[in-house]
Enzyme design. Structure first.
Site, short mmCIF file in Angstrom:
data_model
loop_
_atom_site.label_atom_id
_atom_site.label_comp_id
_atom_site.label_asym_id
_atom_site.label_seq_id
_atom_site.Cartn_x
_atom_site.Cartn_y
_atom_site.Cartn_z
N TYR A 188 0.86 -1.19 0.00
CA TYR A 188 0.00 0.00 0.00
C TYR A 188 0.89 1.24 0.00
O TYR A 188 1.84 1.32 0.79
CB TYR A 188 -0.89 0.00 1.25
CG TYR A 188 -1.66 1.30 1.48
CD1 TYR A 188 -3.01 1.39 1.17
CD2 TYR A 188 -1.03 2.43 2.02
CE1 TYR A 188 -3.71 2.56 1.37
CE2 TYR A 188 -1.72 3.60 2.21
CZ TYR A 188 -3.06 3.67 1.89
OH TYR A 188 -3.76 4.84 2.08
N GLU A 219 -3.85 7.39 -3.80
CA GLU A 219 -3.67 6.15 -3.06
C GLU A 219 -3.51 4.99 -4.03
O GLU A 219 -4.30 4.87 -4.96
CB GLU A 219 -4.89 5.91 -2.16
CG GLU A 219 -4.80 4.66 -1.32
CD GLU A 219 -6.10 4.37 -0.59
OE1 GLU A 219 -6.19 4.65 0.62
OE2 GLU A 219 -7.04 3.86 -1.23
#
Ligand code: GDP
Ligand code: MN
Length: 381
Positions: A102, A191
């Protein structure tokens, strides 16, 4: 403004962040065609909606031949994912996944700096990682005046305990490109979740969320054009067309205040009074009839609204003017819902007198914010 995953990938790839190749399809037939055009051995069909967790909701499916891509697109198109109906899908060459990481940059309002987050615990909601395994989450602020420095990237990558040298090198490259993309696009959030490592050791962005600062859209006409009008909440769309500052909430008391601070306090006071706000609506500095009509039209377009709470603190805006605006609006449009008004500040006495003299049957004037909130909540019940 949020953009779709496929648009986010387009923005990322402009900066050299590696993403899988893909194409948009609006129908199952088009999905097959796109899959053939893209080539490859397997594809993934992905719902393009402004909602996370599409995978869990059945909005992300693997297909092993172009006919299967058509079938999967048929399943996904029209699906309702958390209130968002799927109107288009993204067909992508499927990736083999060895690891899911991530990586994101958000704008940290507290420190007024962009904040990087990186973890090897990707693929799940980041809030979950932050809660259950906070040590796995590397965080790093960048001073916007100094800009990104390569040593910061190294610190971030070591902080996340990524120890494979090839991964380190690739992720450092992505971190630097993501920062340029974030700053130059006036983004509030970029993101990548998951950021994958393939079995061959290649790092790429498999999914992305991208939010751009509305106030900066004027200098990014190409991004502004990415707005999906159909995907917006219909009330919020109407508000945008009318130039009204409006956020839809899910209660019954419609709220109209002047100024963002007062409108937000009004939302709180309605909750304190035991009610649920139906929206947040800021009249801004004006209180003229047209402004009031526009705001009331937006608020009453939501049929969950049972009462309306008008909370005005007169400063430069004069309460007598707002009172006249309310009466003029009520003449122009038919509203049967009860309207509770609290006027305070400049010319409040005069304003209240104007309303009392006209005395429309569905209008209630209350002296304080709390009493007005209680009345509005009572009338919404
Ligand atoms: P989200 O659920 O809305 O976050 O959608 P994502 O794009 O993140 O997809 C959810 C999950 O589907 C990913 O975490 C992967 O596990 C899986 N997935 C998505 N694309 C692919 C792919 O190309 N290949 C494989 N094997 N799995 C994928
Ligand atoms: Mn995802």
């Amino acid at each position: 403004m949020d953009v779709h995953e496929y648009q986010a990938k387009e923005l990322l790839s402009r900066y050299g962040v590696p993403v899988p190749s893909g194409a948009v399809a609006y129908s199952p037939e088009q999905a097959t065609y796109r899959a053939k055009q893209l080539g490859g051995a397997a594809w993934v069909v992905k719902a393009q909606v402004h909602a996370g967790g599409r995978g869990k909701a059945g909005g992300v499916k693997l297909a092993d031949d172009p006919a299967d891509a058509e079938a999967k697109a048929r399943d996904i198109l029209g699906l309702d994912i958390n209130g968002h109906v799927v109107r288009k899908v993204w067909i992508e060459q499927a990736s083999d996944i060895a690891k899911e990481y991530y990586l994101s940059i958000t704008f940290d309002r507290g420190t007024k700096q962009p904040l990087f987050m990186l973890t090897t615990e990707g693929g799940v909601e980041i809030e979950q990682v932050a809660e259950q395994n906070p040590d796995a989450l590397a965080r790093l602020h960048v001073d916007p005046l100094e800009g990104y420095q390569p040593y910061q990237g190294r610190r971030l990558v070591y902080g996340a305990a990524i120890d494979d040298p090839s991964e380190q090198k690739q992720i450092l490259g992505i971190v630097e490109k993501l920062y340029s993309c974030f700053v130059e696009s006036d983004a509030m959030l970029t993101e990548i979740n998951p950021l994958i490592v393939t079995p061959e050791g290649e790092v790429r962005a498999l999914d992305s969320k991208f939010t751009v600062d509305d106030s900066a859209l004027y200098r990014h006409p190409d991004i502004a054009e990415m707005r999906d009008v159909e995907a917006a909440d219909p009330h919020e769309r109407l508000a945008r067309e009318k130039g009204v500052t409006y956020v839809k909430l899910d209660g019954e008391v419609g709220i109209l205040g002047n100024g963002a601070g007062l409108s937000m306090s009004t939302v709180d006071v309605v909750v304190v009074a035991g009610g649920r706000p139906a929206n947040f609506c800021d009249l801004g500095g004006g209180g003229d009839a047209q402004g009031v009509v526009d705001a009331l039209e937006v608020i009453t377009s939501d049929d969950q609204v049972r009462s309306i709470f008008f909370n005005i603190f007169g400063g430069i805006t004069r309460c007598d003017e707002v009172a006249r605006g309310i009466l003029a609006a009520l003449e122009q449009m038919k509203i049967e819902l009860p309207i509770v008004v609290r006027l305070d500040g400049t010319n409040a006495e005069e304003g209240r007198k104007i309303l009392a003299d006209a005395a429309p049957p569905n209008l209630y004037v209350e002296p304080t914010m709390l009493e007005a909130a209680q009345r509005a909540v009572e009338l919404a019940a």
